[in-house]
Design a protein around this motif. Structure first.
Motif, PDB file in Angstrom:
ATOM      1  N   LEU A  68       0.830  -1.197   0.000  1.00  0.00           N
ATOM      2  CA  LEU A  68       0.000   0.000   0.000  1.00  0.00           C
ATOM      3  C   LEU A  68       0.864   1.245   0.000  1.00  0.00           C
ATOM      4  CD1 LEU A  68      -2.859  -1.022   2.451  1.00  0.00           C
ATOM      5  CD2 LEU A  68      -3.026  -0.642   0.008  1.00  0.00           C
ATOM      6  N   SER A  69       1.978   1.210   0.708  1.00  0.00           N
ATOM      7  CA  SER A  69       2.882   2.363   0.695  1.00  0.00           C
ATOM      8  C   SER A  69       3.454   2.562  -0.699  1.00  0.00           C
ATOM      9  CB  SER A  69       4.015   2.164   1.708  1.00  0.00           C
ATOM     10  OG  SER A  69       3.492   2.173   3.021  1.00  0.00           O
ATOM     11  N   LEU A  70       3.767   1.475  -1.402  1.00  0.00           N
ATOM     12  CA  LEU A  70       4.261   1.589  -2.767  1.00  0.00           C
ATOM     13  C   LEU A  70       3.183   2.191  -3.676  1.00  0.00           C
ATOM     14  CD1 LEU A  70       6.497   1.022  -4.784  1.00  0.00           C
ATOM     15  CD2 LEU A  70       5.579  -1.277  -5.082  1.00  0.00           C
ATOM     16  N   PHE A  71       1.929   1.780  -3.480  1.00  0.00           N
ATOM     17  CA  PHE A  71       0.834   2.372  -4.243  1.00  0.00           C
ATOM     18  C   PHE A  71       0.730   3.860  -3.951  1.00  0.00           C
ATOM     19  CE2 PHE A  71      -3.925   3.096  -4.272  1.00  0.00           C
ATOM     20  CZ  PHE A  71      -3.983   3.308  -5.633  1.00  0.00           C
ATOM     21  N   ALA A  72       0.902   4.237  -2.678  1.00  0.00           N
ATOM     22  CA  ALA A  72       0.858   5.650  -2.323  1.00  0.00           C
ATOM     23  C   ALA A  72       1.998   6.419  -2.971  1.00  0.00           C
ATOM     24  CB  ALA A  72       0.917   5.799  -0.800  1.00  0.00           C
ATOM     25  N   LEU A  73       3.178   5.805  -3.028  1.00  0.00           N
ATOM     26  CA  LEU A  73       4.314   6.475  -3.656  1.00  0.00           C
ATOM     27  C   LEU A  73       4.090   6.684  -5.152  1.00  0.00           C
ATOM     28  CD1 LEU A  73       7.352   4.784  -1.863  1.00  0.00           C
ATOM     29  CD2 LEU A  73       6.647   7.166  -1.710  1.00  0.00           C
ATOM     30  N   VAL A  74       3.453   5.709  -5.795  1.00  0.00           N
ATOM     31  CA  VAL A  74       3.156   5.858  -7.224  1.00  0.00           C
ATOM     32  C   VAL A  74       2.268   7.084  -7.449  1.00  0.00           C
ATOM     33  CG1 VAL A  74       1.983   4.801  -9.171  1.00  0.00           C
ATOM     34  CG2 VAL A  74       3.486   3.425  -7.736  1.00  0.00           C
ATOM     35  N   LEU A  75       1.232   7.232  -6.611  1.00  0.00           N
ATOM     36  CA  LEU A  75       0.371   8.406  -6.744  1.00  0.00           C
ATOM     37  C   LEU A  75       1.107   9.684  -6.345  1.00  0.00           C
ATOM     38  CD1 LEU A  75      -3.014   7.089  -5.329  1.00  0.00           C
ATOM     39  CD2 LEU A  75      -2.283   7.255  -7.701  1.00  0.00           C
ATOM     40  N   PHE A  87      -6.219  13.606   3.059  1.00  0.00           N
ATOM     41  CA  PHE A  87      -5.607  12.311   3.373  1.00  0.00           C
ATOM     42  C   PHE A  87      -5.268  12.132   4.849  1.00  0.00           C
ATOM     43  CE2 PHE A  87      -4.791  12.464  -1.207  1.00  0.00           C
ATOM     44  CZ  PHE A  87      -5.212  11.198  -1.558  1.00  0.00           C
ATOM     45  N   VAL A  88      -4.978  13.195   5.590  1.00  0.00           N
ATOM     46  CA  VAL A  88      -4.631  13.034   7.004  1.00  0.00           C
ATOM     47  C   VAL A  88      -5.784  12.418   7.802  1.00  0.00           C
ATOM     48  CG1 VAL A  88      -4.142  14.315   9.127  1.00  0.00           C
ATOM     49  CG2 VAL A  88      -2.794  14.753   7.085  1.00  0.00           C
ATOM     50  N   PRO A  89      -7.038  12.857   7.637  1.00  0.00           N
ATOM     51  CA  PRO A  89      -8.124  12.185   8.384  1.00  0.00           C
ATOM     52  C   PRO A  89      -8.257  10.705   8.074  1.00  0.00           C
ATOM     53  CG  PRO A  89      -8.866  14.298   7.528  1.00  0.00           C
ATOM     54  CD  PRO A  89      -7.539  14.024   6.898  1.00  0.00           C
ATOM     55  N   THR A  90      -7.828  10.277   6.877  1.00  0.00           N
ATOM     56  CA  THR A  90      -7.906   8.855   6.536  1.00  0.00           C
ATOM     57  C   THR A  90      -7.039   8.022   7.469  1.00  0.00           C
ATOM     58  OG1 THR A  90      -8.200   9.530   4.233  1.00  0.00           O
ATOM     59  CG2 THR A  90      -7.728   7.218   4.633  1.00  0.00           C
ATOM     60  N   GLN A 119      -1.063   3.731   6.267  1.00  0.00           N
ATOM     61  CA  GLN A 119       0.223   3.986   5.622  1.00  0.00           C
ATOM     62  C   GLN A 119       0.037   4.798   4.343  1.00  0.00           C
ATOM     63  OE1 GLN A 119       2.308   0.306   5.024  1.00  0.00           O
ATOM     64  NE2 GLN A 119       1.828  -0.466   7.052  1.00  0.00           N
ATOM     65  N   PHE A 120      -1.018   4.464   3.616  1.00  0.00           N
ATOM     66  CA  PHE A 120      -1.312   5.180   2.378  1.00  0.00           C
ATOM     67  C   PHE A 120      -1.506   6.666   2.654  1.00  0.00           C
ATOM     68  CE2 PHE A 120      -4.582   6.820  -0.503  1.00  0.00           C
ATOM     69  CZ  PHE A 120      -4.003   6.576  -1.729  1.00  0.00           C
ATOM     70  N   ALA A 121      -2.298   7.008   3.667  1.00  0.00           N
ATOM     71  CA  ALA A 121      -2.587   8.406   3.974  1.00  0.00           C
ATOM     72  C   ALA A 121      -1.338   9.152   4.420  1.00  0.00           C
ATOM     73  CB  ALA A 121      -3.665   8.475   5.062  1.00  0.00           C
ATOM     74  N   ILE A 122      -0.549   8.535   5.276  1.00  0.00           N
ATOM     75  CA  ILE A 122       0.659   9.205   5.774  1.00  0.00           C
ATOM     76  C   ILE A 122       1.646   9.437   4.636  1.00  0.00           C
ATOM     77  CG2 ILE A 122       2.650   8.914   7.296  1.00  0.00           C
ATOM     78  CD1 ILE A 122       0.821   7.405   9.213  1.00  0.00           C
ATOM     79  N   ALA A 156       4.354  13.193   1.181  1.00  0.00           N
ATOM     80  CA  ALA A 156       4.842  13.515  -0.162  1.00  0.00           C
ATOM     81  C   ALA A 156       4.274  14.839  -0.658  1.00  0.00           C
ATOM     82  CB  ALA A 156       4.472  12.387  -1.126  1.00  0.00           C
ATOM     83  N   SER A 157       3.036  15.143  -0.314  1.00  0.00           N
ATOM     84  CA  SER A 157       2.434  16.407  -0.737  1.00  0.00           C
ATOM     85  C   SER A 157       3.137  17.590  -0.100  1.00  0.00           C
ATOM     86  CB  SER A 157       0.945  16.422  -0.375  1.00  0.00           C
ATOM     87  OG  SER A 157       0.258  15.366  -1.006  1.00  0.00           O
TER      88      SER A 157
END
Length: 472
Positions: A2-9, A61-64, A77-80, A85-86
Motif C-alpha cells: 500500500l505504501s508503494l501504491f501511495a508512492l506511485v500516486l 488524506f490526514v483524516p484517513t 500507511q497510504f494516507a501518511i 509527499a504532498s
C-alpha cells in the motif's frame, strides 16, 4: 504494497507541482522575459495555487489515517505517505523548482538547422518539427476546449451518460475484499477425535510432519501439538503445522501455494487414519484473521437447543456448502464430543448439611483445576503455592465424589453427598459473538470466484438452511 501504491500516486503529485512552475516560467520566457525575471513573476502568480493544492491534499488524506477498523489498517500507511509527499512536493515547488528553472532555462531563439555539424542537422530538424507539431496540437486543443465549455447542456448530458456507464459497470463487476496471495508458507490444521490425549496428538503430528517435510516444494517449518490451527486456542486433540515453501521462482507456475495445499491435504489424509488434516493459506494481511478466505459466525439467538443445536445448524451449513460451486473448503472444528463430567448440585441438601453451593463449586475448581495460594521465599528463591488434588485422587469419577468440602460446623462433607456426577460431553471451546453463543464457519472462494460473490452465496445459503432462531 500500500505504501508503494501511495508512492506511485505521490510521484504524480510531485511532478505535477513542478510542471506548474516550470511551464509558467517557460511561458514568460517565451514572451520575452529573462529567466530570472520569469521565475519571480511565476512565483507571484502560482504560489497561492500551489499552497492551496498542498493544503487540500493534506486535509483530505490526514483524516484517513485516523479511521478505525479494517479500513484504517489498510489506508493508514497510504494516507501518511501521500500527506508527507504532498508537503515535500509543496516545499520543493516553492523553493527548488523556480531556482532550477531560472538557472537551467534559456531565452528562446530561432534554431538554424543548417548550422553546426552535418550529423546534427537531422536531429535539429526533427526537434523543430516536433515543437511545431506540439504547438499546433496545443493550439487546437485549447480551441476545442473553449468551444466545448460553451456547450454546457451537451456536456452535462455526456457527463450524466458517463456517470450512468460508470455505475452500471461498478454494479456488474464482481466485488472482492483482498485477493489471495502466495506468501511462501502454509498452515496445516490437524484435528483428532474429541478427547484425544496430547500424547496421541503428538504421535500423529510427528507422522504428519515426516510426510509434509519431505514433500517437493517444502523447505522447512515447525509443528505444535495441543494448538488448534484454525482458532489458535489450546486443545489436546488438535495440532498445527507451519510449512515454509521454496521461493516462487524455484517452484514454478505449477507448484503454487494452492496447488501444494491440495497435494499435501490429499497425501496426509490418505496416509494417516483417525485424524482430519488439511492445509490453509495464511491471511493476506498479517493480523487480519487466522487464515485466508472468510469466516461466518453462526449465532444461536434462541438458545433453546443449546450447543448441540448450534452444532447441528453448523453441520447443515457445511453440508449445503459442499453442494455450492462458488465456495470451497468450508469447515468448522466445533463439536460437542469432548468428554466432561457434569456436576449437578443438590442445593437443598447442601444447605441442610451446612454447605453453601458456592463452596461446592470452589472446591471442585480447586481439586480438579487449581487455585493460587501465595508465594514464599526460601534460600533466596521465590516459590509459588498452588492447591490442587493429587492426580491419583482425581483420576476417576468416583474419586471426585470422595473429595471433601468443609461445612459450617467444621466437619468435612464428601462431594458425593451434595452433588451427583455424570459423564457427559460438551464443546472444548465456547465462542460468543455479540454476546450470543456462536460457531466459526470458515471457508474460501472457489478458484475464479470473487470473495464478494462467495459471501453472497453463503448468505443466500444461510437464509435457506439455518433453522428458526439461528442467524449469522
Amino acid at each position: 504494497s500500500l505504501s508503494l501504491f501511495a508512492l506511485v500516486l505521490a510521484v504524480g503529485i510531485v511532478v505535477d507541482d513542478a510542471i506548474v512552475v516550470v511551464e509558467a516560467v517557460e511561458k514568460h520566457i517565451r514572451n520575452g522575459m529573462a529567466p530570472r525575471e520569469a521565475a519571480h513573476q511565476t512565483m507571484k502568480e502560482v504560489s497561492g495555487a500551489l499552497i492551496a493544492i498542498g493544503l487540500v491534499l493534506v486535509a483530505v488524506f490526514v483524516p484517513t489515517a485516523m479511521v478505525a477498523g479494517i479500513p484504517g489498517i489498510f489506508y493508514r500507511q497510504f494516507a501518511i505517505t501521500i500527506a508527507a509527499a504532498s508537503v515535500i512536493s509543496l516545499i520543493v515547488s516553492l523553493t527548488l523548482s523556480p531556482a532550477m528553472a531560472a538557472l537551467l532555462l534559456k531565452p528562446h531563439h530561432d534554431v538554424d538547422t543548417h548550422s553546426g555539424p552535418r550529423w546534427m542537422r537531422p536531429v535539429k530538424i526533427g526537434a523543430e518539427k516536433f515543437n511545431q507539431g506540439f504547438e499546433w496540437l496545443s493550439d487546437r486543443y485549447g480551441r476545442f476546449t473553449g468551444r466545448v465549455i460553451r456547450m454546457g447542456v451537451i456536456m452535462m448530458i455526456l457527463y450524466a451518460v458517463l456517470l450512468a456507464l460508470t455505475g452500471w459497470r461498478l454494479n456488474s463487476t464482481p466485488t472482492g475484499f483482498i485477493p489471495e496471495q502466495d506468501q511462501g508458507f502454509l498452515i496445516g490444521v490437524v484435528q483428532l477425535p474429541p478427547g484425544a490425549s496430547l500424547e496421541r496428538t503428538s504421535e500423529v503430528m510427528g507422522r504428519a510432519w515426516d510426510i509434509a517435510s519431505k514433500t517437493e516444494g517444502v523447505t522447512g517449518g515447525a509443528s505444535f501439538a495441543g494448538l488448534d490451527g484454525a482458532s489458535f486456542s489450546a486443545a489436546s486433540n488438535s495440532g498445527v503445522m507451519f510449512l515454509k515453501l521454496k521461493d516462487w521462482s524455484e517452484r514454478g507456475k505449477e507448484a503454487t501455494a494452492d496447488a501444494l495445499a491440495g497435494k499435501l491435504t490429499g497425501a496426509l489424509g490418505g496416509a494417516i487414519d483417525g485424524a482430519n488434516i488439511f492445509m490453509i493459506a495464511p491471511p493476506a494481511v498479517q493480523g487480519l484473521g487466522n487464515g485466508s478466505g472468510f469466516v461466518m459466525m453462526i449465532q444461536d439467538r434462541s438458545a433453546n437447543a443449546g450447543y448441540r443445536g448450534l452444532e447441528g445448524a453448523t453441520g447443515a451449513m457445511m453440508g449445503a456448502a459442499m453442494q455450492e460451486q462458488k465456495v470451497t473448503q468450508v469447515f468448522s472444528l466445533f463439536n460437542t464430543g469432548t468428554p466432561r463430567v457434569r456436576a449437578d448440585v443438590d442445593r437443598d441438601r447442601a444447605q441442610l448439611l451446612g454447605v453453601q453451593p458456592q463452596q461446592v463449586f470452589d472446591a471442585i475448581g480447586t481439586y480438579i483445576g487449581s487455585t493460587y495460594v501465595n508465594d514464599f521465599n526460601l534460600l533466596g528463591r521465590t516459590f509459588r503455592v498452588t492447591a490442587q488434588a493429587e492426580p491419583a485422587a482425581r483420576d476417576d469419577i468416583t474419586d471426585i465424589g470422595r473429595l471433601q468440602v468443609r461445612s459450617t460446623s467444621g466437619e468435612m462433607v464428601p462431594l458425593s453427598s451434595v452433588a451427583t456426577f455424570v459423564r457427559d460431553s460438551a464443546p472444548s471451546r465456547v465462542v460468543r459473538y455479540n454476546l450470543l453463543p456462536a460457531v466459526e464457519l470458515q471457508g474460501a472462494a472457489a478458484p475464479g470466484v470473487s470473495s464478494g460473490d462467495a459471501l453472497a452465496a453463503m448468505e443466500a445459503m444461510a437464509a435457506k438452511t439455518l433453522p428458526q432462531g439461528y442467524t449469522y
